[in-house]
Design a protein around this motif. Structure first.
Motif, PDB file in Angstrom:
ATOM      1  N   GLY A 550       0.803  -1.212   0.000  1.00 12.71           N
ATOM      2  CA  GLY A 550       0.000   0.000   0.000  1.00 12.71           C
ATOM      3  C   GLY A 550       0.834   1.258   0.000  1.00 12.71           C
ATOM      4  O   GLY A 550       1.788   1.400  -0.766  1.00 12.71           O
ATOM      5  N   SER A 551       0.483   2.182   0.893  1.00  9.64           N
ATOM      6  CA  SER A 551       1.137   3.492   0.925  1.00  9.64           C
ATOM      7  C   SER A 551       2.544   3.449   1.495  1.00  9.64           C
ATOM      8  O   SER A 551       3.235   4.461   1.486  1.00  9.64           O
ATOM      9  N   GLY A 552       2.966   2.289   2.006  1.00  7.18           N
ATOM     10  CA  GLY A 552       4.320   2.217   2.544  1.00  7.18           C
ATOM     11  C   GLY A 552       4.668   0.905   3.186  1.00  7.18           C
ATOM     12  O   GLY A 552       5.601   0.216   2.787  1.00  7.18           O
ATOM     13  N   ASP A 553       3.900   0.519   4.228  1.00  8.77           N
ATOM     14  CA  ASP A 553       4.260  -0.699   4.977  1.00  8.77           C
ATOM     15  C   ASP A 553       3.004  -1.382   5.516  1.00  8.77           C
ATOM     16  O   ASP A 553       2.941  -1.779   6.668  1.00  8.77           O
ATOM     17  N   VAL A 554       1.991  -1.498   4.669  1.00 13.56           N
ATOM     18  CA  VAL A 554       0.778  -2.236   5.034  1.00 13.56           C
ATOM     19  C   VAL A 554       1.045  -3.729   4.864  1.00 13.56           C
ATOM     20  O   VAL A 554       1.763  -4.142   3.951  1.00 13.56           O
ATOM     21  N   TYR A 555       0.458  -4.541   5.761  1.00 16.25           N
ATOM     22  CA  TYR A 555       0.636  -5.986   5.637  1.00 16.25           C
ATOM     23  C   TYR A 555      -0.496  -6.572   4.801  1.00 16.25           C
ATOM     24  O   TYR A 555      -1.671  -6.414   5.135  1.00 16.25           O
ATOM     25  N   CYS A 556      -0.147  -7.214   3.688  1.00 24.05           N
ATOM     26  CA  CYS A 556      -1.119  -7.904   2.837  1.00 24.05           C
ATOM     27  C   CYS A 556      -0.776  -9.388   2.789  1.00 24.05           C
ATOM     28  O   CYS A 556       0.402  -9.756   2.701  1.00 24.05           O
ATOM     29  N   TYR A 557      -1.807 -10.232   2.841  1.00 19.46           N
ATOM     30  CA  TYR A 557      -1.596 -11.682   2.755  1.00 19.46           C
ATOM     31  C   TYR A 557      -1.016 -12.056   1.395  1.00 19.46           C
ATOM     32  O   TYR A 557      -1.201 -11.344   0.402  1.00 19.46           O
ATOM     33  N   ALA A 558      -0.380 -13.209   1.378  1.00 17.07           N
ATOM     34  CA  ALA A 558       0.061 -13.761   0.108  1.00 17.07           C
ATOM     35  C   ALA A 558      -1.152 -14.178  -0.709  1.00 17.07           C
ATOM     36  O   ALA A 558      -2.166 -14.636  -0.169  1.00 17.07           O
ATOM     37  N   GLY A 559      -1.072 -14.006  -2.034  1.00 14.00           N
ATOM     38  CA  GLY A 559      -2.187 -14.358  -2.902  1.00 14.00           C
ATOM     39  C   GLY A 559      -1.902 -15.610  -3.683  1.00 14.00           C
ATOM     40  O   GLY A 559      -1.122 -16.482  -3.267  1.00 14.00           O
ATOM     41  N   ASP A 560      -2.499 -15.715  -4.850  1.00  8.68           N
ATOM     42  CA  ASP A 560      -2.328 -16.900  -5.683  1.00  8.68           C
ATOM     43  C   ASP A 560      -1.524 -16.614  -6.951  1.00  8.68           C
ATOM     44  O   ASP A 560      -1.559 -17.382  -7.900  1.00  8.68           O
ATOM     45  N   VAL A 561      -0.809 -15.498  -6.959  1.00  9.05           N
ATOM     46  CA  VAL A 561       0.035 -15.161  -8.102  1.00  9.05           C
ATOM     47  C   VAL A 561       1.469 -15.584  -7.797  1.00  9.05           C
ATOM     48  O   VAL A 561       2.017 -15.244  -6.747  1.00  9.05           O
ATOM     49  N   TRP A 562       2.072 -16.310  -8.719  1.00  7.03           N
ATOM     50  CA  TRP A 562       3.445 -16.768  -8.551  1.00  7.03           C
ATOM     51  C   TRP A 562       4.380 -15.908  -9.381  1.00  7.03           C
ATOM     52  O   TRP A 562       4.157 -15.660 -10.553  1.00  7.03           O
ATOM     53  N   GLY A 563       5.416 -15.411  -8.754  1.00  5.61           N
ATOM     54  CA  GLY A 563       6.367 -14.555  -9.438  1.00  5.61           C
ATOM     55  C   GLY A 563       7.682 -15.251  -9.713  1.00  5.61           C
ATOM     56  O   GLY A 563       7.885 -16.416  -9.347  1.00  5.61           O
ATOM     57  N   GLY A 564       8.577 -14.521 -10.342  1.00  5.14           N
ATOM     58  CA  GLY A 564       9.874 -15.085 -10.683  1.00  5.14           C
ATOM     59  C   GLY A 564      10.926 -14.889  -9.618  1.00  5.14           C
ATOM     60  O   GLY A 564      12.095 -15.210  -9.825  1.00  5.14           O
ATOM     61  N   HIS A 565      10.569 -14.308  -8.453  1.00  7.07           N
ATOM     62  CA  HIS A 565      11.513 -14.025  -7.388  1.00  7.07           C
ATOM     63  C   HIS A 565      10.991 -14.576  -6.074  1.00  7.07           C
ATOM     64  O   HIS A 565       9.795 -14.782  -5.896  1.00  7.07           O
ATOM     65  N   TRP A 566      11.885 -14.783  -5.124  1.00 10.85           N
ATOM     66  CA  TRP A 566      11.481 -15.226  -3.787  1.00 10.85           C
ATOM     67  C   TRP A 566      10.944 -14.025  -3.007  1.00 10.85           C
ATOM     68  O   TRP A 566      11.521 -12.938  -3.089  1.00 10.85           O
ATOM     69  N   PRO A 567       9.834 -14.119  -2.238  1.00 13.26           N
ATOM     70  CA  PRO A 567       9.008 -15.330  -2.141  1.00 13.26           C
ATOM     71  C   PRO A 567       8.199 -15.549  -3.421  1.00 13.26           C
ATOM     72  O   PRO A 567       7.702 -14.593  -3.992  1.00 13.26           O
ATOM     73  N   LYS A 568       8.104 -16.780  -3.837  1.00 12.54           N
ATOM     74  CA  LYS A 568       7.444 -17.089  -5.100  1.00 12.54           C
ATOM     75  C   LYS A 568       5.993 -16.625  -5.119  1.00 12.54           C
ATOM     76  O   LYS A 568       5.493 -16.167  -6.133  1.00 12.54           O
TER      77      LYS A 568
END
Length: 676
Positions: A550-568
């Motif tokens: 978000g605007s800086g340091d909001v905590y959001c849960y992990a979703g179902d999108v997998w990326g090319g970097h850790w954390p996947k």
């Protein structure tokens, strides 16, 4: 201006010197990138032929230099030369609203700046002292920001010259001063243009280290006019002979001095004159004849030996004169009674423009736009010969539109202080631990200091704070009438909690704060930590951007999108919802940046924005930034208001109408008194 001692310069030139000029172009219609015009602040105060910024045709000039601002010799701060200039600043810079390519610069110095008096040695003093340079540069940047100038034209006339209060160390100090000035200007939001004026005579030019100076300036304005004047009388190098002060044969020799110092043509702008040097003759009126004295003063310029182009055109019209062309010198000469004056018109301006093209110069410069006729005939001629298109003038005849730009409060980059003149904002929340305590944030700074929340000068300040800390039991959100400008998990007892940085958008009377206007067009979606569930609705329905923090340091849960970097597994993203319907109040040109600001070894993302942008979001989890800095979402903050005012012509007409009506009323009143 000053004597040129051209003859001495000729003697010192090597006729066989190599030149860095490309052979002459076959065509004579190349578009000129730079056409620079000086605008005199005192031009509106002439008794007639006053020339206002709105009379300058749009599209002719790439740069307009306001002449002149001054420098306080005690504080080294930049100041208006006259309090009446401030209104002209805004009227001149507002021309940029109608010509997107125009740059308006502040010219500082000028010939009289080095006359005997308090400012005579100011440039030398500044160039010799980094402490004084710091004061000058900080003040200059603040001055340009306040008045919306795009750069500075430095008119130091002339370093080291003992007849202009120069000092021997000026030669080496000047380039060092320019290097520091250019470096600091590059840090500003688009105010980095830096030009300096150059004399056209060896006598003064020998004190310029051109090779070093060329490394630090955008371009040079060579003053290839005033090659002759009444100062020639009694001078052993020249003498009291009728000679045009813009003689092209002598301009060619003046440029040789630049080529001999490896100055490139594309960094040189050749000076032209919208005025003439005049003389009282002794009967003979051909070039080379001896004159008696300077010409009679013009009725509006009121100075012997000089006539503005608008005065010359009045004389030509009233006396039905025909200027005579001297092709080799590329000037026109006008004579009447015992008076003689040289000038340039469309024909000779075209010849000089073609010469500039053949020399591969970057353009032309004119002193001064404000010497033009009321219908700007010479500026229009200049547009034609430089192949620049005069833009369509504003459609309205009776009114002028004035634009006021409103800078927005913003976070600095890590470790940076507020820009010069800007205010660091105090905390107003209940959880501050000292008084005063300022709005700072070290999120993703990785040990490189912290950010400061800063607001522009001369604006009402918002009330800001870090809200809902609740002794570690953090709850997100802002109070009514505030918007979220940042967030942090620092001090919160649970990892899925955060507190919000918030600022008011109105003052105590319900009036909108101009420095928070663009922030007020947006809001963060409320759902977190399941941030993907957030929705945009109502008038703020456009998703301007979204971030896993978000605007800086909001905590959001992990979703179902997998990326090319850790954390996947990438984190869900909080949405920044905005109303972008207003052209005059919105964020635009937003982009993710990970390459601006301070950084340490092996850090993958740097969380800063360019100095002309606003940071609205950060993301330290997604796209490969996890535990190694953060990306910043950087936007241009566009905010301005436009007002209509009666045009000068209409205002003059209205005033004249009122005067006429009063005169009629007075006449009637006087008649009735007589009759009784």
């Amino acid at each position: 201006m000053a004597p040129t001692f051209v003859a001495k310069a000729y003697a010192l030139l090597d006729a066989n010197a190599n030149r860095n000029v490309i052979p002459a172009l076959e065509e004579n219609d190349r578009y000129m990138d730079r056409v620079v015009g000086y605008y005199e602040g005192w031009s509106t105060r002439r008794p007639c032929h006053a020339f206002w910024p709105e009379q300058i045709p749009r599209g002719v000039y790439s740069h307009i230099n306001f002449a002149f601002a001054t420098i306080d010799p005690n504080t080294y701060k930049v100041m208006p030369s006259n309090h009446r200039d401030v209104d002209l600043y805004s009227r001149l810079t507002s021309l940029k609203s109608y010509d997107k390519d125009l740059k308006v610069m502040i010219a500082i110095g000028g010939w009289t700046f080095n006359d005997p008096g308090r400012t005579a040695t100011v440039f030398s003093d500044i160039a010799a002292s980094e402490a004084k340079q710091d004061k000058f540069i900080a003040s200059l940047i603040s001055f340009m920001s306040t008045h919306d100038f795009d750069g500075i034209d430095l008119d130091w006339e002339y370093p080291e010259a003992d007849d202009r209060y120069g000092k021997p160390e000026d030669l080496k100090n000047f380039p060092k001063f320019m290097a520091r000035l250019r470096n600091e200007l590059k840090k500003t939001p688009g105010r980095s243009e830096l030009s300096i004026t150059l004399p056209a005579s060896y006598w003064y030019l020998q004190h310029f280290d051109l090779k070093e100076l060329s490394k630090h300036v955008s371009f040079f304005n060579i003053m290839s006019y005033d090659l002759h004047g009444t100062w020639d009388q009694g001078n052993k190098w020249t003498g009291a002979f009728l000679n045009a002060h813009t003689n092209l044969t002598e301009i060619k020799s003046a440029l040789e001095l630049l080529w001999r110092n490896d100055v490139k043509g594309d960094q040189v702008v050749m000076g032209l004159a919208f005025y003439g040097r005049s003389y009282t003759t002794q009967g003979c009126v051909e070039p080379g004849c001896v004159y008696a004295s300077g010409g009679l003063p013009g009725p509006y310029s009121n100075k012997a030996g000089i006539l503005l182009n608008n005065e010359i055109m009045d004389i030509i019209h009233d006396k039905k004169l025909t200027p005579k062309l001297y092709k080799e010198a590329t000037v026109k000469v006008v004579t009447w009674d015992d008076q003689w004056v040289s000038m340039d018109d469309r024909e000779t301006l075209a010849m000089k423009a073609n010469f500039a093209r053949q020399q591969c110069l970057s353009g032309l410069m004119v002193w001064a736009v404000s010497h033009d006729t009321s219908t700007a005939d010479f500026s229009r001629d200049l547009a034609m010969v430089s192949n620049r298109q005069v833009l369509m003038q504003r459609a309205e005849i009776d009114t002028d539109t004035e634009r006021t730009n409103h800078k927005q409060c913003r976070w600095t980059n890590c470790g940076d202080s507020c820009p010069a003149g800007w205010k660091m904002i105090k905390r107003e929340d209940d959880w501050k631990t000292t008084n005063p305590e300022y709005m700072i944030d070290d999120t993703h700074c990785e040990g490189h200091g912290s950010r400061s929340w800063c607001c522009p000068p001369d604006t009402k300040l918002p009330k800001c704070g870090w809200y809902n800390f609740n002794e570690g039991n953090c709850k997100p959100g802002c109070e009514d009438g505030m918007v979220e400008i940042g967030s942090t998990t620092n001090g919160c007892k649970k990892e899925d909690q955060h507190q919000s940085a918030c600022c008011s958008v109105q003052d105590d009377y319900g009036n909108g704060l101009s420095s928070m206007a663009v922030y007020n067009t947006c809001e963060w979606s409320k759902e977190n930590p399941q941030c993907d569930d957030g929705k945009c609705s109502g008038s703020k329905s456009t998703i301007l951007g979204q971030s896993g923090q978000g605007s800086g340091d909001v905590y959001c849960y992990a979703g179902d999108v997998w990326g090319g970097h850790w954390p996947k597994k990438q984190h869900t993203s909080r949405k920044y919802c905005c109303n972008t319907s207003s052209k005059s109040n919105r964020f635009e040109n937003c982009e993710w940046r990970n390459d601006v600001g301070l950084h340490w070894a092996d850090q993958s993302c740097f969380s800063g924005c360019d100095s002309n942008q606003v940071r609205v979001a950060m993301d330290g989890f997604n796209e490969g930034c996890y535990k190694s800095g953060a990306r910043a979402y950087c936007c241009d903050a566009v905010s301005y208001t436009e007002t209509q005012r009666m045009s000068d012509d209409m205002q003059d007409f209205k005033d004249a109408l009122i005067d006429w009506k009063m005169a009629v009323a007075c006449a009637k009143n006087n008649t009735s008194q007589v009759s009784t």
